[in-house]
Design a protein around this motif. Structure first.
Motif, mmCIF file in Angstrom:
data_model
loop_
_atom_site.group_PDB
_atom_site.id
_atom_site.type_symbol
_atom_site.label_atom_id
_atom_site.label_comp_id
_atom_site.label_asym_id
_atom_site.label_seq_id
_atom_site.Cartn_x
_atom_site.Cartn_y
_atom_site.Cartn_z
ATOM 1 N N VAL A 92 5.105 0.813 7.215
ATOM 2 C CA VAL A 92 5.841 0.714 5.963
ATOM 3 C C VAL A 92 7.309 0.453 6.294
ATOM 4 O O VAL A 92 7.871 1.061 7.205
ATOM 5 N N THR A 127 7.616 1.745 -1.856
ATOM 6 C CA THR A 127 7.098 2.248 -0.576
ATOM 7 C C THR A 127 6.048 3.342 -0.754
ATOM 8 O O THR A 127 5.323 3.671 0.180
ATOM 9 N N ARG A 183 4.335 -2.497 2.204
ATOM 10 C CA ARG A 183 3.226 -2.060 3.038
ATOM 11 C C ARG A 183 1.977 -2.810 2.569
ATOM 12 O O ARG A 183 2.041 -3.542 1.588
#
Length: 241
Positions: free
Chosen positions: A82, A143, A186
């Motif tokens: 990430v 995120t 991600r």
């Protein structure tokens, strides 16, 4: 494929603790403990767990207080990564607009970034390919992912709520077409929802904006120690609370 390559080879380290919103403490492979700049002011509580693997970039400015910048980390308990830099989404989107690489906006062409309307500044201004309409695009970095569901925001964002209200008003006045593009930094998200349990005001503003005609789009990213790549479109459900 829209890709940003990192400017230098990243150094792997171990995250120890978050000193404040913008400073991390990490341990290099040599055992040295260093302070690291974090370019993501979000909560990141589900990501920045003690002893998670983190990748750092060395600062090129010798006068900078922190000699390292956090770039990405391992998704806790998983194989993926990430991003920890909120600047990447806008850079990726600008590159994609300039390449006409986003199918969601195939009827629009890039005009400029950082476009000011009234007292606010929006990320991008597009113009209609075969018409006279203009579109404002606001980009949001995501995120936080839980069980394949990306959630935004991960902390209360009065600024984000204000942006949605302004887009809603501009759409209602028929001055601009308006849209929000969520970039999930991600690769494990299937869909995007408002995090109403974290910021109910943003969630309500998102719902109101959608009712007024503001469009919502999402994209995931693939990230590794070489760079970050914009990937497939994923659905956004602004009316879900």
């Amino acid at each position: 494929m829209t890709e940003l390559l990192f400017k230098q080879n990243l150094i792997q380290a171990i995250f120890l603790r978050r000193v404040n919103r913008f400073i991390l403490e990490c341990e290099l492979s040599s055992g040295e403990i260093v302070e690291v700049h974090l370019a993501d002011p979000g909560r990141l509580k589900e990501i920045l767990l003690p002893n998670v693997e983190i990748w750092l970039e060395k600062a090129t400015n010798p006068n900078r207080k922190t000699k390292w910048t956090a770039v990405m980390c391992r998704v806790p308990g998983e194989e993926g990564y990430v991003s920890l830099n909120t600047l990447y989404p806008n850079q990726l989107v600008m590159k994609a607009f300039q390449m006409n690489a986003l199918s969601e906006f195939d009827q629009w062409v890039y005009e400029r970034a950082e476009f000011k309307v009234g007292a606010s500044r929006f990320d991008f201004l597009l113009r209609e390919k075969n018409g006279t309409r203009k579109m404002l695009v606001e980009v949001k970095s995501v995120t936080m992912v839980e069980d394949g569901v990306a959630l935004f925001p991960d902390a209360v964002t009065a600024r984000g709520t204000r942006h949605l209200s302004e887009l809603q008003n501009l759409q209602k006045e028929n001055v601009y077409e308006t849209s929000v593009l969520f970039i999930v930094q991600r690769n494990d998200a299937r869909k995007i929802l408002p995090a109403s349990h974290i910021d109910p005001q943003f969630s309500k503003a998102m719902k109101d904006a959608a009712h007024e005609g503001v469009s919502f789009y999402g994209r995931s990213c693939k990230i590794n120690p070489n760079g970050i790549t914009l990937r497939k479109a994923i659905p956004v459900y602004p009316l879900t609370h």
